[in-house]
Design an enzyme around this catalytic site. Structure first.
Site, PDB file in Angstrom:
ATOM      1  N   LYS A  16       0.799  -1.232   0.000  1.00  0.00           N
ATOM      2  CA  LYS A  16       0.000   0.000   0.000  1.00  0.00           C
ATOM      3  C   LYS A  16       0.831   1.281   0.000  1.00  0.00           C
ATOM      4  CE  LYS A  16      -3.914  -1.935   2.543  1.00  0.00           C
ATOM      5  NZ  LYS A  16      -5.097  -1.816   1.764  1.00  0.00           N
ATOM      6  N   ARG A  24      -5.511  -6.776 -11.850  1.00  0.00           N
ATOM      7  CA  ARG A  24      -6.214  -7.966 -12.339  1.00  0.00           C
ATOM      8  C   ARG A  24      -7.518  -7.524 -12.988  1.00  0.00           C
ATOM      9  NH1 ARG A  24     -10.303  -7.593  -8.676  1.00  0.00           N
ATOM     10  NH2 ARG A  24      -9.686  -6.999  -6.580  1.00  0.00           N
ATOM     11  N   GLU A  49      -4.069   9.693   7.448  1.00  0.00           N
ATOM     12  CA  GLU A  49      -4.627  10.219   6.205  1.00  0.00           C
ATOM     13  C   GLU A  49      -5.812  11.112   6.518  1.00  0.00           C
ATOM     14  OE1 GLU A  49      -5.719   6.929   3.717  1.00  0.00           O
ATOM     15  OE2 GLU A  49      -3.763   6.884   2.738  1.00  0.00           O
ATOM     16  N   LYS A  50      -6.108  11.982   5.569  1.00  0.00           N
ATOM     17  CA  LYS A  50      -7.333  12.778   5.681  1.00  0.00           C
ATOM     18  C   LYS A  50      -8.506  11.818   5.614  1.00  0.00           C
ATOM     19  CE  LYS A  50      -9.714  16.568   3.257  1.00  0.00           C
ATOM     20  NZ  LYS A  50      -9.816  17.481   4.413  1.00  0.00           N
ATOM     21  N   GLU A  68      -6.171   2.530  -4.114  1.00  0.00           N
ATOM     22  CA  GLU A  68      -5.292   1.439  -4.486  1.00  0.00           C
ATOM     23  C   GLU A  68      -5.476   1.070  -5.947  1.00  0.00           C
ATOM     24  OE1 GLU A  68      -6.506  -1.588  -1.657  1.00  0.00           O
ATOM     25  OE2 GLU A  68      -7.634  -2.612  -3.225  1.00  0.00           O
ATOM     26  N   ASN A 123      -5.755  -2.269  -8.546  1.00  0.00           N
ATOM     27  CA  ASN A 123      -5.944  -3.711  -8.657  1.00  0.00           C
ATOM     28  C   ASN A 123      -5.357  -4.191  -9.974  1.00  0.00           C
ATOM     29  OD1 ASN A 123      -7.352  -3.850  -6.212  1.00  0.00           O
ATOM     30  ND2 ASN A 123      -9.246  -3.257  -7.231  1.00  0.00           N
ATOM     31  N   VAL A 162     -14.367  -8.066 -10.873  1.00  0.00           N
ATOM     32  CA  VAL A 162     -15.692  -8.685 -10.943  1.00  0.00           C
ATOM     33  C   VAL A 162     -16.616  -7.863 -11.836  1.00  0.00           C
ATOM     34  CG1 VAL A 162     -17.754  -9.289  -9.616  1.00  0.00           C
ATOM     35  CG2 VAL A 162     -15.484  -9.710  -8.642  1.00  0.00           C
ATOM     36  N   LYS A 181      -4.220   4.848  10.416  1.00  0.00           N
ATOM     37  CA  LYS A 181      -4.283   3.479   9.898  1.00  0.00           C
ATOM     38  C   LYS A 181      -3.016   2.695  10.235  1.00  0.00           C
ATOM     39  CE  LYS A 181      -7.052   4.486   5.778  1.00  0.00           C
ATOM     40  NZ  LYS A 181      -7.075   4.489   4.318  1.00  0.00           N
ATOM     41  N   LYS A 227     -18.525  -4.984  -2.733  1.00  0.00           N
ATOM     42  CA  LYS A 227     -19.395  -4.252  -3.649  1.00  0.00           C
ATOM     43  C   LYS A 227     -20.666  -5.059  -3.903  1.00  0.00           C
ATOM     44  CE  LYS A 227     -15.256  -2.281  -5.679  1.00  0.00           C
ATOM     45  NZ  LYS A 227     -14.255  -2.420  -6.747  1.00  0.00           N
TER      46      LYS A 227
END
Lengths: 448, 152
Positions: free
Chosen positions: A116, A291, A200-201, A287, A289, A294, A158, A237
Site C-alpha cells: 500500500k 487484475r 490520512e485525511k 489502491e 488492482n 468482478v 491506519k 461491492k
C-alpha cells in the site's frame, strides 16, 4: 496467438474466460477441485484436470498442482481470473519461469501495487492524486499533531500492517487525536504485531470511483472510463454502474487521462483498475488492482470492448490496435452481484438449484455458471451470478434492471435478488444520490 | 456428390459391449472431431444441460466413458492419486515395475511414483493385499482422485 489456455479459477469468471477463449478458437483447460466437478465451465472445457479436494489451499491456491496441470495439458498460457492467485506475484513469477504466459501484468507490478505505501508513492510520482497524509509512518504524538494540522481534520489513523477495514481509528477533531493515535498504535501492535501507523485525511461521504485501464506490451495505453462502486456492504461491492452519475464528461476525461498517463509512465501492461475516493469534486487514490475485476462487464457494455479477449491478445503480444480517440461510451450499464445469501441477514445459503430461468431481451446479460439441478458448493464465496443490464440512458437502464430482476428465477436457495429489486426502485439510487456509507445505512434502517 | 458418413462400427460394438457388461443404459463420449452416443432402447433420462459433452480427461490416453470411471472410483480397494502429476510404474526407465498385477503388497510399500514440478513423490500402498488391477500406464498424466490401481 495461444493454442491452449488454462483457466486457474472457478465459478462465473472461469466461464467468462472460457467463453472468450472459445470465441478466439483457443482450446481450454479447466482446473478444478472435487467440489467443482459438475461446474458449467468444467463441462464445457476441452480438457479438465482435478487439482485436489474442495479447500482452496489444496486446489485453487495450489500453485504446484496448477503448474503441473499446465505442464501435463500442454497449455501455453494461464488466466488467473480474479481473487485466488490473480494478485499473487509469486505465482505470476513462477508461471513465467515455467515457460507459460501469465495473462496479466508482470510480477513486479503485482508486487508494487500490493504494497500500500509503495503503491501510493509510485502513483503519486506518476501524477495521480492521493489522499493527503503523513507520507510514511508516524511514531510520536507530536508528529501526529503536526501532520493532522497540515492535512486538516477529520483524520484517520491506519495501521501500516493492517487492511480490509481493520486497524483504523478516526479522530474527528484535534481533541480526539491523542486517544485515537495511542489506541491505534497499541492495537496495531497487539493485533498485527507492528505498531506502525500512518495518518490520512478522512473523507466523510466519498464515492468509490474506479478507472479501467488497458495497456499492451508496446507502450499503448487507453482508459475505458469509470465505474461507480459506492454501494458496498462491509467493503464488498453489491451493485455497480457505469458511467458514474456523479461525474461529468470533463471530469471523466481528466481523471481518465491522468490514470492512463500514470500507467504508461510505470510501464504497466494488461488490464488494471485504479480505485479512487471521490469527494467534493476531488479524486483521491486508494489502491490499484492488477487484475480483471468482478464488475468488468459494465465497462464492456458501454465501450463494446471484450476485456478478457483484450487481456489474452495483449498477453500474446498483440498491440491494442486502437487509441483513446477510438474509445466511445454508449449508454449506461448497471451490474447486480447476486449472492446465495439471505437478502436480509446475508447468511450464506448454498444448496441445490431447482427451477432456473434467466431474464432476457435487449440489453440484458447474465454472467453465471448456474443451471437447473446444479448444487452450489459451500466452500467458496457466495456470489453465484451477475445480472448486467444496458440502456441508452440511466433511466432506461434502471427500468430494464427492474424488469430483468422481476423475470429472474433461482429456486432452491435464497438469493439477494429481493435486495437488488429494492435498490433498483429506491429514490436515492434512482437519483444517483449515494456514497460509500449509503448501503449500510439502508440495511440498518431496513432492519429497524 | 456422395455424402457417405464413416461409421466406426468397431467403436460402436465396443461401447455396446461395455453397456452389456456394466448394465449402463447410455454412453456418450467425444472429442474435438466427433461425438458418439449409444443408448439402450427406452426412455433416456436427460441430465441437466443437454448438449455439454463430457470433457476429455487429460489423464487418459483414450477417452473413457465417464460412468465407468465412477464405478471404479467407488471400488473399495481403489488407490486414487493424491495429486496432479505424471505417474511412473518403475523407479527409472528400464527398471522393473514396482508392482505387477497379482503381486502381494504390504501397507506402506511403494507402488508408484508421481512426478510434479520435477519432484518425484512415492505413492505407497494404503493397505496390504493383492494388486488386482493397474489402471494407468507409465508416463501417463494423472489428476487428483484418479484411480491408479486396485489393491485388496
Amino acid at each position: 496467438m495461444f493454442d491452449k489456455v488454462l483457466i486457474a479459477n472457478r465459478g462465473e469468471i472461469a466461464l467468462r474466460i472460457l467463453r472468450a477463449c472459445r470465441e478466439m478458437g483457443i482450446k481450454t483447460v479447466a482446473v478444478h477441485s472435487t467440489a467443482d466437478e459438475t461446474a458449467m465451465h468444467v463441462r464445457l472445457a476441452d480438457e479438465a484436470v482435478c487439482l485436489g479436494p474442495p479447500a482452496a489451499k489444496d486446489s485453487y491456491l495450489n500453485i504446484a498442482a496448477i503448474l503441473t496441470a499446465a505442464q501435463i495439458s500442454g497449455a501455453d498460457a494461464i488466466h488467473p481470473g480474479y481473487g485466488f492467485l490473480s494478485e499473487n506475484a509469486e505465482f505470476a513469477r513462477m508461471v513465467e519461469e515455467h515457460g507459460f504466459v501469465f495473462i496479466g501484468p508482470t510480477h513486479e507490478h503485482i508486487t508494487l501495487m500490493g504494497d500500500k505505501i509503495a503503491a501510493k508513492d509510485a502513483v503519486m510520482k506518476a501524477g495521480i492524486p492521493v489522499v493527503p497524509g503523513s507520507d510514511g509512518g508516524v511514531s510520536t504524538f507530536e508528529d501526529a499533531k503536526t501532520v493532522a494540522e497540515r492535512i486538516g481534520y477529520p483524520v484517520i489513523i491506519k495501521a501500516t500492517a493492517g487492511g480490509g477495514g481493520r486497524g483504523m481509528k478516526m479522530a474527528p477533531t484535534a481533541d480526539d487525536l491523542e486517544t485515537a493515535f495511542r489506541t491505534a498504535r497499541s492495537e496495531a501492535g497487539s493485533v498485527f504485531g507492528n505498531p506502525e501507523v500512518y495518518i490520512e485525511k478522512f473523507l466523510t461521504t466519498p464515492r468509490h470511483i474506479e478507472i479501467q485501464v488497458l495497456a499492451d506490451n508496446h507502450g499503448n495505453v487507453v482508459h475505458l472510463g469509470e465505474r461507480d462502486c459506492s454501494l458496498q456492504r462491509r467493503h464488498q461491492k453489491v451493485l455497480e454502474e457505469a458511467p458514474s452519475p456523479a461525474l461529468n464528461a470533463e471530469q471523466r476525461s481528466k481523471i481518465g487521462d491522468i490514470a492512463a498517463k500514470a500507467i504508461q509512465k510505470i510501464g504497466y501492461r494488461s488490464a488494471g483498475t485504479i480505485e479512487f475516493l471521490f469527494e467534493d469534486g476531488e479524486f483521491y487514490f486508494i489502491e490499484m488492482n492488477t487484475r480483471l475485476q468482478v464488475e468488468h462487464p459494465i465497462t464492456e457494455m458501454i465501450t463494446r470492448i471484450d476485456l478478457v479477449r483484450e487481456m489474452i491478445r495483449i498477453a500474446a503480444g498483440a498491440p491494442l490496435g486502437y487509441d483513446q480517440k477510438d474509445i466511445t461510451f454508449l449508454g449506461h450499464s448497471i451490474e447486480c452481484r447476486i449472492n446465495a445469501e439471505d437478502p436480509e441477514t446475508f447468511m450464506p445459503c448454498p444448496g441445490k438449484i431447482g427451477l432456473y430461468h434467466t431474464p432476457g431481451g435487449l440489453g440484458v446479460r447474465v454472467d453465471s455458471g448456474l443451471y437447473s439441478g446444479y448444487t452450489v458448493p459451500p466452500y467458496y464465496d457466495s456470489m453465484i451470478a451477475k445480472l448486467i443490464v444496458h440502456g441508452t440512458n440511466r433511466n432506461e437502464c434502471l427500468m430494464r434492471l427492474r424488469r430483468a430482476l422481476d423475470e429472474y428465477v433461482i429456486d432452491g436457495l435464497k438469493t439477494t435478488i429481493p435486495l437488488h429489486a429494492k435498490l433498483a426502485s429506491n429514490a436515492d439510487i434512482v437519483n444517483g444520490d449515494y456514497d460509500i456509507h449509503w448501503l449500510e445505512k439502508f440495511m440498518d434502517d431496513e432492519s429497524n | 456428390m456422395s455424402n457417405k458418413i464413416d461409421v466406426d462400427d468397431e467403436l460402436i460394438r465396443k461401447l455396446a459391449g461395455i453397456m452389456d457388461e456394466t448394465g449402463l443404459t447410455e454412453i456418450e463420449l467425444g472429442s474435438e472431431t466427433y461425438s458418439v452416443r449409444v443408448a439402450r432402447g427406452g426412455t433416456v433420462v436427460n441430465a441437466m444441460a443437454p448438449t455439454a459433452v463430457a470433457p476429455a480427461s487429460v489423464a487418459s490416453a483414450s477417452v473413457p466413458p465417464v460412468d465407468i470411471a465412477q464405478n471404479i472410483t467407488d471400488h473399495p480397494g481403489v488407490v486414487t492419486s493424491p495429486m496432479v502429476g505424471v505417474a511412473y510404474t518403475a523407479s527409472e526407465p528400464g527398471q522393473p515395475a514396482f508392482v505387477n498385477v497379482g503381486d502381494t503388497v504390504s501397507e506402506g510399500q511403494v507402488v508408484l511414483l508421481i512426478e510434479a514440478m520435477k519432484v518425484f513423490n512415492q505413492i505407497k500402498a494404503p493397505r496390504g493385499g493383492t494388486v488386482k488391477n493397474i489402471m494407468i500406464e507409465s508416463g501417463a498424466p494423472v489428476e487428483f482422485g484418479e484411480p491408479l490401481m486396485i489393491i485388496e
